[in-house]
Every structure is written in structure tokens, then in C-alpha cells.
Design a protein around this motif. Structure first.
Motif, PDB file in Angstrom:
ATOM      1  N   GLY A 211      47.451  37.135  37.705  1.00 33.31           N
ATOM      2  CA  GLY A 211      47.267  37.552  36.322  1.00 33.31           C
ATOM      3  C   GLY A 211      45.860  37.445  35.792  1.00 33.31           C
ATOM      4  N   ALA A 212      44.906  36.954  36.597  1.00 32.52           N
ATOM      5  CA  ALA A 212      43.514  36.835  36.148  1.00 32.52           C
ATOM      6  C   ALA A 212      42.604  36.809  37.364  1.00 32.52           C
ATOM      7  CB  ALA A 212      43.316  35.567  35.325  1.00 32.52           C
ATOM      8  N   PRO A 213      41.434  37.451  37.279  1.00 32.27           N
ATOM      9  CA  PRO A 213      40.505  37.429  38.416  1.00 32.27           C
ATOM     10  C   PRO A 213      39.864  36.058  38.572  1.00 32.27           C
ATOM     11  CG  PRO A 213      39.446  38.419  36.531  1.00 32.27           C
ATOM     12  CD  PRO A 213      40.887  38.173  36.131  1.00 32.27           C
ATOM     13  N   PHE A 214      39.251  35.837  39.724  1.00 25.40           N
ATOM     14  CA  PHE A 214      38.503  34.598  39.930  1.00 25.40           C
ATOM     15  C   PHE A 214      37.121  34.688  39.281  1.00 25.40           C
ATOM     16  CE2 PHE A 214      41.521  34.487  43.503  1.00 25.40           C
ATOM     17  CZ  PHE A 214      42.043  33.217  43.338  1.00 25.40           C
ATOM     18  N   GLY A 215      36.717  35.886  38.843  1.00 21.68           N
ATOM     19  CA  GLY A 215      35.417  36.067  38.194  1.00 21.68           C
ATOM     20  C   GLY A 215      34.257  36.064  39.156  1.00 21.68           C
ATOM     21  N   ALA A 227      43.620  23.002  42.782  1.00 18.98           N
ATOM     22  CA  ALA A 227      44.335  21.896  42.137  1.00 18.98           C
ATOM     23  C   ALA A 227      44.083  20.596  42.889  1.00 18.98           C
ATOM     24  CB  ALA A 227      45.831  22.195  42.088  1.00 18.98           C
ATOM     25  N   LEU A 228      43.775  19.535  42.168  1.00 20.35           N
ATOM     26  CA  LEU A 228      43.504  18.240  42.799  1.00 20.35           C
ATOM     27  C   LEU A 228      44.787  17.530  43.223  1.00 20.35           C
ATOM     28  CD1 LEU A 228      40.683  16.940  40.420  1.00 20.35           C
ATOM     29  CD2 LEU A 228      40.435  17.871  42.732  1.00 20.35           C
ATOM     30  N   ASN A 229      45.860  17.715  42.462  1.00 14.78           N
ATOM     31  CA  ASN A 229      47.129  17.055  42.763  1.00 14.78           C
ATOM     32  C   ASN A 229      48.236  18.117  42.736  1.00 14.78           C
ATOM     33  OD1 ASN A 229      49.675  15.639  42.512  1.00 14.78           O
ATOM     34  ND2 ASN A 229      48.493  13.804  41.979  1.00 14.78           N
ATOM     35  N   GLU A 240      51.058  22.013  30.864  1.00 17.82           N
ATOM     36  CA  GLU A 240      49.744  21.454  30.561  1.00 17.82           C
ATOM     37  C   GLU A 240      48.721  21.949  31.559  1.00 17.82           C
ATOM     38  OE1 GLU A 240      49.738  17.147  32.620  1.00 17.82           O
ATOM     39  OE2 GLU A 240      51.323  17.394  31.120  1.00 17.82           O
ATOM     40  N   LYS A 241      47.453  21.753  31.231  1.00 17.36           N
ATOM     41  CA  LYS A 241      46.353  22.224  32.063  1.00 17.36           C
ATOM     42  C   LYS A 241      46.258  21.414  33.355  1.00 17.36           C
ATOM     43  CE  LYS A 241      41.434  23.381  31.782  1.00 17.36           C
ATOM     44  NZ  LYS A 241      40.229  23.338  30.918  1.00 17.36           N
ATOM     45  N   THR A 242      45.953  22.093  34.447  1.00 23.67           N
ATOM     46  CA  THR A 242      45.857  21.450  35.756  1.00 23.67           C
ATOM     47  C   THR A 242      44.425  21.010  36.043  1.00 23.67           C
ATOM     48  OG1 THR A 242      47.671  22.802  36.613  1.00 23.67           O
ATOM     49  CG2 THR A 242      46.211  21.797  38.230  1.00 23.67           C
ATOM     50  N   ASP A 243      44.260  19.799  36.573  1.00 30.96           N
ATOM     51  CA  ASP A 243      42.939  19.311  36.976  1.00 30.96           C
ATOM     52  C   ASP A 243      42.521  20.023  38.258  1.00 30.96           C
ATOM     53  OD1 ASP A 243      42.782  17.521  34.862  1.00 30.96           O
ATOM     54  OD2 ASP A 243      43.805  15.937  35.985  1.00 30.96           O
ATOM     55  N   VAL A 295      48.255  26.830  43.897  1.00 37.28           N
ATOM     56  CA  VAL A 295      48.873  25.962  42.887  1.00 37.28           C
ATOM     57  C   VAL A 295      48.124  26.073  41.560  1.00 37.28           C
ATOM     58  CG1 VAL A 295      49.314  23.564  42.241  1.00 37.28           C
ATOM     59  CG2 VAL A 295      49.865  24.348  44.551  1.00 37.28           C
ATOM     60  N   ALA A 296      46.795  26.019  41.617  1.00 37.22           N
ATOM     61  CA  ALA A 296      45.990  26.094  40.388  1.00 37.22           C
ATOM     62  C   ALA A 296      46.162  27.448  39.704  1.00 37.22           C
ATOM     63  CB  ALA A 296      44.520  25.848  40.711  1.00 37.22           C
ATOM     64  N   ALA A 297      46.168  28.518  40.482  1.00 39.17           N
ATOM     65  CA  ALA A 297      46.270  29.856  39.902  1.00 39.17           C
ATOM     66  C   ALA A 297      47.646  30.096  39.287  1.00 39.17           C
ATOM     67  CB  ALA A 297      45.975  30.909  40.970  1.00 39.17           C
ATOM     68  N   VAL A 298      48.712  29.664  39.980  1.00 38.41           N
ATOM     69  CA  VAL A 298      50.058  29.829  39.433  1.00 38.41           C
ATOM     70  C   VAL A 298      50.216  28.980  38.169  1.00 38.41           C
ATOM     71  CG1 VAL A 298      52.520  29.448  39.852  1.00 38.41           C
ATOM     72  CG2 VAL A 298      51.096  30.444  41.642  1.00 38.41           C
ATOM     73  N   ALA A 299      49.682  27.762  38.197  1.00 35.69           N
ATOM     74  CA  ALA A 299      49.765  26.886  37.028  1.00 35.69           C
ATOM     75  C   ALA A 299      49.088  27.523  35.824  1.00 35.69           C
ATOM     76  CB  ALA A 299      49.124  25.533  37.337  1.00 35.69           C
ATOM     77  N   GLN A 300      47.898  28.100  36.043  1.00 32.84           N
ATOM     78  CA  GLN A 300      47.169  28.750  34.956  1.00 32.84           C
ATOM     79  C   GLN A 300      47.972  29.921  34.397  1.00 32.84           C
ATOM     80  OE1 GLN A 300      44.483  28.036  33.297  1.00 32.84           O
ATOM     81  NE2 GLN A 300      44.418  29.941  32.102  1.00 32.84           N
ATOM     82  N   ARG A 301      48.578  30.710  35.286  1.00 28.86           N
ATOM     83  CA  ARG A 301      49.343  31.886  34.851  1.00 28.86           C
ATOM     84  C   ARG A 301      50.580  31.462  34.046  1.00 28.86           C
ATOM     85  NH1 ARG A 301      51.142  37.024  36.264  1.00 28.86           N
ATOM     86  NH2 ARG A 301      52.829  37.481  34.802  1.00 28.86           N
ATOM     87  N   LEU A 302      51.293  30.443  34.519  1.00 26.27           N
ATOM     88  CA  LEU A 302      52.520  30.035  33.841  1.00 26.27           C
ATOM     89  C   LEU A 302      52.242  29.297  32.535  1.00 26.27           C
ATOM     90  CD1 LEU A 302      54.757  28.931  36.855  1.00 26.27           C
ATOM     91  CD2 LEU A 302      54.614  31.152  35.727  1.00 26.27           C
ATOM     92  N   THR A 303      51.039  28.764  32.402  1.00 25.65           N
ATOM     93  CA  THR A 303      50.654  28.096  31.149  1.00 25.65           C
ATOM     94  C   THR A 303      50.337  29.122  30.064  1.00 25.65           C
ATOM     95  OG1 THR A 303      49.741  26.238  32.412  1.00 25.65           O
ATOM     96  CG2 THR A 303      49.059  26.424  30.114  1.00 25.65           C
ATOM     97  N   THR A 304      49.914  30.316  30.499  1.00 22.09           N
ATOM     98  CA  THR A 304      49.581  31.396  29.553  1.00 22.09           C
ATOM     99  C   THR A 304      50.407  32.630  29.905  1.00 22.09           C
ATOM    100  OG1 THR A 304      47.724  32.007  30.986  1.00 22.09           O
ATOM    101  CG2 THR A 304      47.249  30.559  29.121  1.00 22.09           C
TER     102      THR A 304
END
Length: 536
Positions: A211-215, A227-229, A240-243, A295-304
């Protein structure tokens, strides 16, 4: 009892001598027993006794070339491991990989599992059928066309960057935008085009899959959030936002591919021991980092949340025969599969095609003439798929480049099912591992002619179409073939049409070979070209 007592009395030095001796004896005994009846087939001596030969070759980064040389020396059948036979015959493709033959993916694929098994690395036929049912409709031609505006958007961003560099290069300027920098000379900008194609491929698949480019294109830098964890991030999906930390996505994918491809050819019992070695431990870290990108990308997408049409949205809606949706881990694993399949492959192929067109200027001009005639006075920087999908020479250029430089060149291993399997007149018992090397059959002189190493798109208008159809294998074959083929084809057609209509390319060093390194995929090392705007 006497033997056990004697063993308990051995000192450390004796054990150091005994264990290797027992291992050698076990391998020799297995060779003498010959449970799969392949002892008579030729191949490297060590490969007859141990998987270590293939493990070493895979780790060196040129497995396809080495196996190809063995086939040139020994012929159609080559033994590359104690229970693995490579078969360089196009007729073997349909038997080893085709529908209804019952072959299964070998334990090689276990080395590619990170979050959980996905469509690519699941070995269960029933589980694969379930997953493919959910995923395949996403990559139908109709669905793929919905992604076209996103693809064209990022190609346009790349063109804007290259236009800027071409203008600066024409003035003789130099800079450090992009990996390796760029410099102006002789009215051109000189740069390594591989990093730029990496930026393009990752931004496209980032947008489509998450849902968003890496830029990367706008930043001219390869960096992706990791994602760190993993567990904590998946537990808080949408909440919530992922570290995260930022790492080179290309480097992570390359390291993971080399690690998994070399670990996977080792027997399962040997893999825990191999992972204790420093080189393999670095590869394990790459596996975790790659999973962390998904994990980080899916987390970002599901948060927004969004109602836009993309791969992740379609995966979220997909249901199996029982009406079940994918769980968090499965969803993330499948998104990871799409990230891998849709990034490295596209950038590697785009780079290879650019190299060959720069190396063969007459072919480049012939393609540009077709593009000029088809697109006419249309000044849109990026043509539509509908405008380029029927351009025969453009398709021949892509097919010829993928013949010589298939991103997947190794023979993908399959296990003979119960009842055995007859391939090219030879019958093999259940449990035997067989593979057909794409790199080698794409150089079969009986199909492609004697000039198999030459880039010549014209051969696609000359060859026997039936022979070509059963030999050309850039996307694999059968029920486990690449599910994203339609998307990959659309991307390459639009990318190459856009780039070649707008720019003229020459090689910095025409005599320098196109160097590649192979993990699971064959990857270019670099491709330095001189670029200038064409007068349209």
C-alpha cells in the motif's frame, strides 16, 4: 556391550578421528547400496558420496554455469548429489514439473521458510492447492490491469530522475545520487543502472504489496524499514506503530537467497551443524531481516487502512474452500513471498535487457523504431500496457534476454512419487530427486541454434514454435510455476518501452562481460551505461 565399553574409554583425540571415519564409511556404504539406482550416472566424484559438493558450488555463486559445463562434458544426465540427478532435456520439463505426474518439492525448500510456509516454499500438495486458490485470482490478467496505474507512476518517477541526471551529465557535471554515483562525459550521464532498477522494482512492489512505496526512487537510496521485534509487531498489527531500523533491502534479499540456496542442498541432519559456521550464521540473520521487512510493511499498512486496490488488500479478502481468511502470520508470509518474487526478479531482468541492448546498438535501434512507429507523436513519458502489449519485437527482445539471463537458472528439485517416474526413457524409483536446469536447456543448440550465447531476438521469429514453447522456462512450469507471471510481463513491457523510447544507451566497456552472481536467483553485479535523451 564390549563395543560400547570400548567407545566410552576413547579419549578426545580418538573421537576426533573416529567421527569423520564413521561419516566417510556411512557415505561409502550408501553409495554401494545405491538405493535409487543412480550410481552409474556420471558426475563429480565427491557428488557421488556427499551433498557437500553441491553445497560448496551453490555457495560460490555460479551453480548454473558449473552444472552446465558438467552437462556439456557428460551429456543429458549428471549426478550432482548422492540422490540428485540433473537432466538437461526439454522433454523432461513436463514430466518432472508438469500436472498429474505427482512429483513433490524436495526438502531444499525448507531452507526458505521464515515466518511460516508460503505459496513458494510449502511442500504439501493440498496446502499448496489451498494457497494457490486464494492467491491465483489476484494475478489474473484482469486483476493485474488494475495495478497498471501504480506501475506507470513509479516508472514516471524514475524517468524524472534520469531526465535530471541526463541534463546535468550533458553539462559535464558529476554527483553521488544513487549507489556508485554518476558523472557527465561526452554528452551523456554515466551510471550503474542496476541500483536504479532496484529502486524502481522495490517501489512498485512496495506499493502493490503493502500500500505504500519504500521511497527509494525519490531518495535515490536503497533503504527499507525492518521490524525489530517480529512477534510484538504482529501482535499489535493495526493498533500501534512498529519499532524499525532501516537496512538495504537488496543486500538482505541477496544474502538470504545465497544462504538458503546453499543450505537447502545440504541434508536436513547437516543443516544445524552448518548454521554454526560464521558464513551461515550471517545468512540466518538475513532471513530474519527479510521477514522483518514484510512484518514492518504489513504493520504499517494495517495501522493505516485504505480501500485502494492492491495485493495485500486482495490477500486480506481471499478465502479458501472452507471460507476461511488468512491469519496474521500467513498473510505476512504471503506478502513476503510477493515482495521477493516481485522485486529482485524485475530489477535483475530490466538490468540484463538494458545491458544487451546497449551491447548490440543495431538491436536497440530496431526496437526504438518499432516503439516510435507504434507510439507516434504521443508525448506521454510512460505508454500504457494496451499500447505496447502487441509489439512483437519488444516481446522478442524480452524473451531473448530472459533466455540468456533467466533470473532462475538452477534446476528446481522435485522428488519422484510412489510408483516411480520415467523420464527420457529412464525409470527412477520413489524418493529420487530430479531437476531440469533452466540455464542449460535455454542453451540447447538443437532448439535455439548453434549461436545460443548470442543475444539475437530475431531467432524468436525463426525457431520451431512447438520446440520453443516446451523449452522456454523463465517462470518455471506446471502447477508450481510463477503465479505472478502476468504482472511481471506487464511490468517489463511497460518499463522497457518507456526507457528505450526515451533514452539511448551505450556500454562504458563493451568488451567487459556481463558479470553475475547466483544465490537462488542469478543477479547482475553491475551494469555501467552511458545515457542520453533521444530526439523524439
Amino acid at each position: 556391550m564390549a563395543i560400547l565399553q570400548a567407545l566410552t574409554q576413547l579419549d578426545f583425540t580418538s573421537w576426533l578421528l573416529l567421527v569423520p571415519a564413521l561419516a566417510v564409511a556411512a557415505h561409502v556404504a550408501l553409495w554401494l547400496a545405491d538405493p535409487h539406482g543412480i550410481r552409474s550416472y556420471p558426475g563429480p566424484l565427491l557428488a557421488h558420496f556427499s551433498d557437500l559438493w553441491l553445497g560448496y558450488i551453490a555457495a560460490q555463486g555460479h551453480r548454473s554455469e558449473v552444472v552446465h559445463d558438467l552437462h556439456k562434458k557428460h551429456g543429458k544426465f549428471v549426478r550432482i548429489a548422492p540422490n540428485h540427478l540433473s537432466i538437461s532435456d526439454p522433454d523432461a520439463l513436463q514430466v518432472v514439473y508438469g500436472h498429474g505426474t505427482g512429483t513433490l518439492k524436495a526438502d531444499f525448500y525448507d531452507a526458505f521458510v521464515s515466518i511460516q510456509r508460503g505459496l513458494f516454499n510449502t511442500r504439501s500438495r493440498s496446502e499448496h492447492a489451498r494457497k494457490r486458490k486464494i492467491v491465483s485470482h489476484i494475478f489474473s490478467q484482469k486483476s493485474v490491469l488494475e495495478f497498471e496505474p501504480h506501475v506507470r507512476l513509479y516508472i514516471k518517477q524514475l524517468i524524472q530522475q534520469w531526465d535530471r541526471l541526463c541534463e546535468a551529465g550533458a553539462r559535464g557535471e558529476s554527483g553521488d545520487d544513487g549507489e556508485g554515483g554518476w558523472r557527465g562525459r561526452s554528452g551523456r550521464v554515466w551510471l550503474d543502472c542496476l541500483p536504479w532498477y532496484n529502486y524502481l522494482a522495490f517501489d512498485i512492489i512496495g506499493d502493490l504489496a503493502f500500500g505504500a512505496p519504500f521511497g527509494m526512487i525519490t531518495a535515490a537510496r536503497d533503504a527499507a524499514p525492518v521490524a525489530l521485534n517480529h512477534k510484538q509487531a504482529m501482535a499489535s498489527y493495526g493498533k500501534e506503530k512498529t519499532d524499525v531500523q532501516y537496512l538495504s533491502a537488496v543486500e538482505v534479499i541477496n544474502n538470504r537467497g545465497t544462504f538458503s540456496a546453499s543450505l537447502g542442498v545440504l541434508p536436513p541432519w547437516m543443516r544445524p551443524l552448518a548454521k554454526m559456521l560464521p558464513w551461515y550464521s550471517q545468512g540466518q540473520e538475513a532471513v530474519k531481516q527479510l521477514a522483518g521487512i514484510a512484518v514492518a510493511a504489513v504493520a504499517q499498512r494495517l495501522t493505516t487502512p485504505t480501500d485502494r486496490v492492491d495485493l495485500l488488500g486482495k490477500l486480506q479478502e481471499g478465502r479458501d474452500d472452507d471460507g476461511n481468511l488468512m491469519g496474521k502470520e500467513e498473510l505476512t508470509a504471503e506478502a513476503l513471498t510477493q515482495l521477493i518474487a516481485g522485486s529482485d526478479t524485475t530489477s535483475n531482468s530490466s538490468c540484463a535487457i538494458t545491458y544487451f541492448l546497449a551491447k548490440y546498438p543495431d538491436t536497440q535501434r530496431k526496437l526504438q523504431q518499432e516503439l516510435d512507429e507504434a507510439l507516434g507523436s504521443d508525448d506521454e513519458a510512460v505508454p500504457t500496457f494496451d499500447q505496447v502489449k502487441r509489439l512483437t519485437y519488444l516481446q522478442a527482445v524480452i524473451d531473448e534476454a530472459l533466455r540468456i539471463h533467466s533470473t532462475s537458472g538452477i534446476g528446481l528439485p522435485r522428488v519422484v512419487p510412489e510408483g516411480g517416474l520415467t523420464v527420457c526413457g529412464r525409470t527412477f524409483p520413489a524418493g529420487t530427486v530430479l531437476s531440469v536446469p533452466t540455464y542449460t536447456i535455454h542453451r540447447d543448440a538443437e532448439v535455439w541454434g548453434k549461436d545460443t550465447e548470442e543475444f539475437r531476438p530475431e531467432r524468436w521469429f525463426e525457431q520451431d514454435k512447438n520446440a520453443v514453447q516446451k523449452t522456454y522456462n523463465p517462470f518455471s512450469f506446471g502447477p508450481r510455476s510463477c503465479v505472478g507471471r502476468n504482472l511481471a510481463s506487464m511490468e517489463l513491457l511497460i518499463i522497457l518501452a518507456s526507457i528505450l523510447r526515451r533514452y539511448d544507451f551505450v556500454l562504458e566497456d563493451p568488451d567487459k562481460p556481463f558479470e553475475t552472481v547466483e544465490g537462488f536467483l542469478r543477479k547482475p553485479v553491475e551494469c555501467v551505461v552511458g545515457i542520453k535523451r533521444r530526439n523524439l
